[in-house]
Design a protein around this motif. Sequence first.
Motif, mmCIF file in Angstrom:
data_model
loop_
_atom_site.group_PDB
_atom_site.id
_atom_site.type_symbol
_atom_site.label_atom_id
_atom_site.label_comp_id
_atom_site.label_asym_id
_atom_site.label_seq_id
_atom_site.Cartn_x
_atom_site.Cartn_y
_atom_site.Cartn_z
ATOM 1 N N ALA A 117 0.409 -0.810 -0.297
ATOM 2 C CA ALA A 117 0.097 0.396 0.377
ATOM 3 C C ALA A 117 0.800 1.142 -0.031
ATOM 4 O O ALA A 117 0.425 2.115 -0.484
ATOM 5 C CB ALA A 117 -0.925 0.226 1.042
ATOM 6 N N LEU A 163 -4.300 2.265 -4.988
ATOM 7 C CA LEU A 163 -4.538 1.082 -3.739
ATOM 8 C C LEU A 163 -5.899 0.442 -3.783
ATOM 9 O O LEU A 163 -6.132 -0.704 -4.087
ATOM 10 C CB LEU A 163 -4.093 1.982 -2.483
ATOM 11 C CG LEU A 163 -4.818 1.402 -0.951
ATOM 12 C CD1 LEU A 163 -3.572 -0.401 -1.202
ATOM 13 C CD2 LEU A 163 -4.247 1.609 0.098
ATOM 14 N N THR A 177 -6.218 -3.301 -4.768
ATOM 15 C CA THR A 177 -6.987 -4.484 -3.534
ATOM 16 C C THR A 177 -8.284 -4.998 -4.063
ATOM 17 O O THR A 177 -9.216 -3.950 -4.390
ATOM 18 C CB THR A 177 -7.440 -3.202 -1.943
ATOM 19 O OG1 THR A 177 -5.727 -2.139 -1.724
ATOM 20 C CG2 THR A 177 -8.427 -3.789 -1.053
#
Length: 368
Positions: A228, A236, A240
């Motif tokens: 991250a 991110l 994710t």
Amino acid sequence: SEQEIVCTGCGVTIQTEDKQGMGYTPPSALERDTITCQRCFRLKHYNEVQDVPLTDDDFLAILNQLGQTDALIVKIVDIFDFNGSWLPGLHRFVGDNQVLLVGNKADLLPKSVKQNKVIQWMKKSAKELGLKPADVMLMSAEKKYDIDKVAEAIEQYRKNRDVYIVGCTNVGKSTFINSLIKQFGGEEEELITTSHFPGTTLDMIDIPLEDGKSLFDTPGIINHHQMAHFVSQKELKEITPRKEIKPKIFQLNEGQTLYAGGMARLDFLQGERNSFVCYFANDLSIHRTKTEKADELYENHLGDMLSPPGKETAKEFPPLKRQEITVKEEKTDVVISGLGWINVSEAGAKIAVYVPEGSHVTIREGII
Ligand code: GDP
């Protein structure tokens, strides 16, 4: 000089510049009669917990304190970033206190994953990292899967002692605490307070338990090796997983390479034709190329064809570090912490895995 204003809730110095930082308050809120930081304000009015990042000194203060208390420690990790969300050193400080290890974000696992295998892997990894948890569990704080089971386990293991919830930033600790608060519900909500964490200027949330003990939410700890930290907030989101992961299958011959965006790379160095099943965020594009062309591709196309990282982030992106692995067992997962994993179907493949310096690659028995 400017007069220092402190939060009436937790006592932290109020500031209006850094939204992510300690003591942040929107400038408009300075007009109010009682000034509280945004974190305390949200807690008070919405029973919502916000996380604040933490320095290494504070991290040590927290670890020290945990060693001195007689309490149950609930350690939360992100199962997609097990190594990246691990708190190195915790096991040396916990003393005789029991640790309940909880893996969060289980909702993202494909349905075909055997949860028991994930738990076995977590137990094994914890042991390798020096921690022997009293128990290991999975949950989804966001989807509220098994929150009740975790709450029950906390009750069972704490044996009339306090409870400290620890975890590094982004593991879902705030989401979990918020779910717990809602679960406890009723009158107790009004009794929730904040206080300083001993030895720091950081606040912690104190949720009263029925027997007069408390459940404390400790400040989130930054682990600098998290994937991250190499990308922007927007990127991110791309790496994710937000929904249950859909595997992408590639049949490769030796001499072929896969890129996961520009975040990681796998070369199939040697072995019979083999399948490589990629488990990453559904939006992360996987690019296949010849290994002999892979370096050039990265040099010319990091930030566009190979992204994330995007063009801007690519300028600062750490160089990828290479390690060779021989896959000894069939159905082995090559786990890239913070990103996902690639399952190699047949034994005997010799591969090279590349990740940004500082992030982790581990091997585990396939969890499917
Ligand atoms: P904290 O920094 O540990 O307090 O983490 P947060 O509670 O702020 O959550 C970090 C991120 O993970 C947020 O984007 C959450 O939406 C997400 N998150 C938290 N819990 C879960 C979960 O159970 N499943 C999924 N998929 N995401 C989660």
